[in-house]
Design a protein around this motif. Structure first.
Motif, PDB file in Angstrom:
ATOM      1  N   ALA A 241       0.837  -1.194   0.000  1.00  0.00           N
ATOM      2  CA  ALA A 241       0.000   0.000   0.000  1.00  0.00           C
ATOM      3  C   ALA A 241       0.875   1.248   0.000  1.00  0.00           C
ATOM      4  N   ALA A 242       0.441   2.265  -0.749  1.00  0.00           N
ATOM      5  CA  ALA A 242       1.241   3.485  -0.877  1.00  0.00           C
ATOM      6  C   ALA A 242       0.331   4.666  -1.162  1.00  0.00           C
ATOM      7  N   ASN A 243       0.747   5.825  -0.698  1.00  0.00           N
ATOM      8  CA  ASN A 243       0.061   7.074  -1.027  1.00  0.00           C
ATOM      9  C   ASN A 243       1.019   8.144  -1.530  1.00  0.00           C
ATOM     10  N   ALA A 244       2.263   7.744  -1.815  1.00  0.00           N
ATOM     11  CA  ALA A 244       3.260   8.706  -2.285  1.00  0.00           C
ATOM     12  C   ALA A 244       4.298   7.974  -3.126  1.00  0.00           C
TER      13      ALA A 244
ATOM     14  N   THR B  81      -0.459  15.342 -12.613  1.00  0.00           N
ATOM     15  CA  THR B  81       0.631  15.717 -13.515  1.00  0.00           C
ATOM     16  C   THR B  81       1.810  16.228 -12.708  1.00  0.00           C
ATOM     17  N   MET B  82       2.954  15.609 -12.914  1.00  0.00           N
ATOM     18  CA  MET B  82       4.208  16.110 -12.367  1.00  0.00           C
ATOM     19  C   MET B  82       4.856  17.004 -13.420  1.00  0.00           C
ATOM     20  N   THR B  83       5.441  18.104 -12.982  1.00  0.00           N
ATOM     21  CA  THR B  83       6.207  18.956 -13.894  1.00  0.00           C
ATOM     22  C   THR B  83       7.679  18.651 -13.688  1.00  0.00           C
TER      23      THR B  83
ATOM     24  N   ARG C  59       9.095  14.095  -5.826  1.00  0.00           N
ATOM     25  CA  ARG C  59       8.157  13.347  -5.000  1.00  0.00           C
ATOM     26  C   ARG C  59       6.732  13.832  -5.278  1.00  0.00           C
ATOM     27  N   LEU C  60       5.782  12.926  -5.136  1.00  0.00           N
ATOM     28  CA  LEU C  60       4.380  13.253  -5.375  1.00  0.00           C
ATOM     29  C   LEU C  60       3.515  12.487  -4.392  1.00  0.00           C
ATOM     30  N   ARG C  61       2.662  13.201  -3.663  1.00  0.00           N
ATOM     31  CA  ARG C  61       1.658  12.541  -2.845  1.00  0.00           C
ATOM     32  C   ARG C  61       0.445  12.256  -3.711  1.00  0.00           C
ATOM     33  N   LEU C  62       0.042  11.002  -3.728  1.00  0.00           N
ATOM     34  CA  LEU C  62      -1.091  10.586  -4.537  1.00  0.00           C
ATOM     35  C   LEU C  62      -2.395  11.081  -3.919  1.00  0.00           C
ATOM     36  N   ASP C  63      -3.479  10.998  -4.684  1.00  0.00           N
ATOM     37  CA  ASP C  63      -4.757  11.534  -4.223  1.00  0.00           C
ATOM     38  C   ASP C  63      -5.355  10.737  -3.071  1.00  0.00           C
TER      39      ASP C  63
ATOM     40  N   GLY D 152       7.028  16.640   9.398  1.00  0.00           N
ATOM     41  CA  GLY D 152       7.457  15.507   8.591  1.00  0.00           C
ATOM     42  C   GLY D 152       7.956  16.023   7.264  1.00  0.00           C
ATOM     43  N   ASN D 153       8.960  15.371   6.689  1.00  0.00           N
ATOM     44  CA  ASN D 153       9.592  15.967   5.509  1.00  0.00           C
ATOM     45  C   ASN D 153       8.745  15.893   4.243  1.00  0.00           C
ATOM     46  N   TRP D 154       7.620  15.165   4.278  1.00  0.00           N
ATOM     47  CA  TRP D 154       6.660  15.238   3.177  1.00  0.00           C
ATOM     48  C   TRP D 154       5.718  16.436   3.339  1.00  0.00           C
ATOM     49  N   TYR D 155       5.656  17.038   4.513  1.00  0.00           N
ATOM     50  CA  TYR D 155       4.670  18.071   4.806  1.00  0.00           C
ATOM     51  C   TYR D 155       5.275  19.463   4.979  1.00  0.00           C
ATOM     52  N   THR D 156       6.436  19.547   5.585  1.00  0.00           N
ATOM     53  CA  THR D 156       7.065  20.837   5.865  1.00  0.00           C
ATOM     54  C   THR D 156       8.284  20.994   4.970  1.00  0.00           C
ATOM     55  N   VAL D 157       8.270  22.028   4.126  1.00  0.00           N
ATOM     56  CA  VAL D 157       9.351  22.256   3.164  1.00  0.00           C
ATOM     57  C   VAL D 157       9.900  23.668   3.355  1.00  0.00           C
ATOM     58  N   ILE D 158      11.209  23.753   3.552  1.00  0.00           N
ATOM     59  CA  ILE D 158      11.911  25.041   3.616  1.00  0.00           C
ATOM     60  C   ILE D 158      12.599  25.209   2.265  1.00  0.00           C
ATOM     61  N   LYS D 159      12.126  26.151   1.491  1.00  0.00           N
ATOM     62  CA  LYS D 159      12.546  26.260   0.091  1.00  0.00           C
ATOM     63  C   LYS D 159      13.062  27.653  -0.185  1.00  0.00           C
TER      64      LYS D 159
END
Length: 687
Positions: free
Chosen positions: A122-125, A156-158, A217-221, A320-327
């Motif tokens: 099972a996966a969501n990302a 769609t991923m860019t 990386r992409l989080r699925l729906d 969590g590194n999927w949720y908080t991004v310092i860019k």
């Protein structure tokens, strides 16, 4: 790290200098990805696709049990998936797309073609490692990639190539049409110094393309089940003439971490949409947290930060590194900084060691996404930097910085654990100058532009440090793990795969001005696969492990025990000095024990230096050439080679030429073949 046989200084990834080499140029473009072989293209029926092939560093996971990082995702190589595209590779030739792919193969898609993976759990990302072409004049392009699951729920991923595609000599260029950066350097392409050659040789362009891949990386729906089919399609009409898919990582990401009793950066004005710069707000939250003893909390969101955040005696935690991004963007400074930087960018930095450094810093649970597209070694544009004693770095995801983590000591007792560091212009992590009593454990590293993990004992020894249970894949230049001098350090239980150019899986080197090796250095229970690249100036193959006496003797207790060297492109073990100092420096005190060698293109041991080493229970099979290629220091005295092998028993197996360590080879029979022919071994299998 790289090297040159003719002295032209180049800079190290943190500050000082280094050497670079070259190889015959292989053209890159649509034609260079090869015609390939189409994989099965039949449409699957129902929800469940064909059985997934899960690998670790392109290997059967059973071959690397207990080694490398334990991660939350499962790796699937595109060449094992269902596709209407074409498989490219395998190929280990520098400057080609297959060579930089994990496992040395990938899948090329033209617009309208797809590659389809079956989820093993099972996966969501997902994470997609890919390559698309550069812009004709450099600088990269963007292109879409459609993601569907079971033929529905398209996202769609860019994709972008803005952080890929480097060219030319060190420190590289983003311009495919650039002339030689150093025409006064010797290059392999003409076996000459172009500036000293009449007529000036014709050098093809683009010159030495490299660093082709990036990942997103992409989080699925929603969460999908094992057996669901994830299809990646290069859509018709894409402006990318081709899209190469290397692999897909799938993961079940848990909910975000919520910390209610904390210095929440939103309360200090931080913008989680990323539209406004949040650096000052984060500084205010840090100041408040230090006064009150609270943790700084970064809730889910993207926070724009375009400079260093200075940290000392503070804990900063994300959701969590999927949720908080310092860019952040890379920003040109109005004038060079005292350390030589001409840019700044996003990063968390301890104070300089000269100012006492920082201590008690704890960073966890967020991503750092930089904007570094060129290599300027004076720039401090690393994800983590400075000096941080008694500190922890845990659960970060760092990409698109120069170096993920570069510590300038002296400093002590830092723990770097459970991080993902990818797509770097230079190293993933470097302990530079007097870092002691520290641990780097369970980190996953892919696509660095220099040594993935390094200890560099520059002026002050690194001591009593451990690199343990890390996974390193596809460093495009230099080594997987490198120790440059130091005292009592350990490299253990790591998985290292697919170094591309001018490096090995593991290197111990007397070079870059490093302090000598001292105490006992432990290299134990590591697995190195498809390693030992072609040394482009020397025009010879390196070893999966490479011990290099360039600037002084290596005469210390070095224990190499329990390592597995699998499918080595050339040698499994190389001990060498540079030809210009071959009569000045020796290697002694190295002991190889309980080693497995499964497949070499040439020899088990290549000795090109004076000194000696001992071997006990080194078992080998599928050896392509004579087991020991003993050149010594190339004086060929009648008494035998200047390098002596001591057989302590239990050294079994070999190849078509017989036992790898036959009695007639001992202790110092000259068996020198400067460039033995390569016999590609079969894939590694269970011992």
């Amino acid at each position: 790290m790289s090297r040159s046989t003719i002295g032209v200084p180049a800079r190290r990834s943190g500050r000082p200098s280094r050497w670079l080499a070259t190889a015959t140029l292989i053209g890159i473009g649509v034609s260079a990805v090869g015609a390939g072989t189409p994989a099965t293209a039949a449409q699957p029926t129902g929800r469940t696709g064909p059985a997934p092939v899960v690998t670790r560093a392109g290997l059967d996971p059973a071959l690397v049990t207990g080694r490398g990082a334990s991660v939350d995702f499962l790796e699937q190589e595109a060449e094992h998936a269902r596709t209407t595209g074409a498989v490219i590779g395998p190929d280990r030739t520098a400057y080609t797309l297959p060579a930089e792919a994990s496992g040395r193969s990938a899948v090329r898609l033209h617009p309208g073609q797809y590659v389809e993976f079956t989820l093993p759990k099972a996966a969501n990302a997902i994470t997609v490692r890919y390559s698309i072409p550069d812009a004709p004049d450099g600088g990269g392009i963007t292109a879409p990639l459609h993601v569907t699951v079971n033929g529905k729920a398209r996202q769609t991923m860019t994709l972008t190539s803005q952080y890929a595609w480097l060219y030319n000599q060190y420190p590289f260029s983003n311009d495919p049409d650039a002339d030689l950066l150093h025409p006064d350097w010797w290059i392999t392409e003409c076996s000459c110094v172009p500036a000293a050659t009449t007529p000036f040789p014709t050098i093809g362009k683009p010159f030495r393309p490299m660093h082709f891949y990036d990942e997103q990386r992409l989080r699925l729906d929603r969460t999908y089940r094992a057996g669901d089919r994830v299809r990646l399609t290069a859509p018709a009409g894409s402006n990318a003439a081709w899209t190469v898919i290397d692999l897909l990582d799938s993961e079940l990401v848990g909910p975000p971490t919520v910390r209610l009793f904390a210095a929440n950066v939103l309360a200090f004005g931080a913008d989680p949409t990323g539209r406004r710069d949040s650096a000052d707000a984060i500084d205010r939250a840090i100041a408040f947290a230090k006064r009150t003893g609270l943790t700084v909390y970064l809730p889910p969101g993207t926070y724009q930060v375009n400079r260093h955040i200075i940290v000392d005696d503070v804990t900063i935690e994300g959701a969590g590194n999927w949720y908080t991004v310092i860019k952040g963007r890379q920003v040109a400074l109005p004038e060079p900084a005292p350390d030589g930087s001409v840019h700044t960018g996003v990063g968390f930095y301890g104070r300089d060691a000269a100012d006492g450094g920082s201590r008690n810093v704890h960073l966890s649970g967020f991503a750092i996404s930089g904007d570094v597209r060129e290599r300027i070694d004076t720039d401090q544009v690393n994800g983590i930097g400075g000096a941080m004693s008694d500190s922890t770095i845990d659960g970060l995801h760092i990409r698109h910085t120069k170096v993920g983590i570069w510590f300038d000591g002296p400093m002590r007792n830092v723990r770097v654990t459970n991080n993902v560091i990818v797509d770097q212009i230079a190293d993933a992590l470097n302990f530079h100058t007097g870092v002691t009593d520290s641990v780097v454990r369970n980190n996953f590293i892919r696509n660095t532009g220099d040594d993935a993990l390094a200890m560099w004992s520059d002026k002050v020894p690194d001591a009593r440090n451990t690199f343990d249970r890390n996974t390193v894949q596809t460093p495009t230049l230099a080594n997987g793990i490198a120790l440059y001098g130091g005292t009592g350090n350990t490299v253990s239980n790591n998985l290292i795969a697919d170094p591309i150019r001018e490096g090995s899986g593991i290197q111990l080197g007397s070079r870059f001005g490093a302090e000598p090796f001292a105490g006992t250095t432990w290299i134990r229970n590591n697995t190195v696969v498809r390693a030992g690249t072609y040394e482009l100036n020397w025009k010879i193959g390196l070893g999966a492990i490479w011990i290099y006496a360039l600037e002084g003797d290596i005469d210390a207790d070095i224990q190499v025990t329990g390592d597995h060297y699998l499918d080595s492109t050339y040698n499994a073990i190389m001990l060498v000095s540079e030809f210009s100092v071959k009569d000045l420096h020796q290697i002694n005190g190295v002991k190889f024990t309980d080693i497995r060698v499964d497949g070499t293109g040439t020899s088990v041991v290549s000795a090109r230096v004076a000194g000696g080493a001992s071997f006990s229970n080194v078992d080998a099979r599928n050896v392509g050439a004579v087991g020991v290629n003993n050149c010594g220091s190339f004086n060929f005295p009648p008494t035998g080679s200047e390098f002596r092998l001591t057989d302590l028993g239990g050294n079994d197996g070999g190849g078509t030429t017989g036992p790898w360590l036959a009695p007639w080879l001992l202790p110092n029979t000259i068996t020198c073949d400067d460039r033995p022919p390569v016999v590609p071994p079969p894939p590694p299998s269970r011992w």
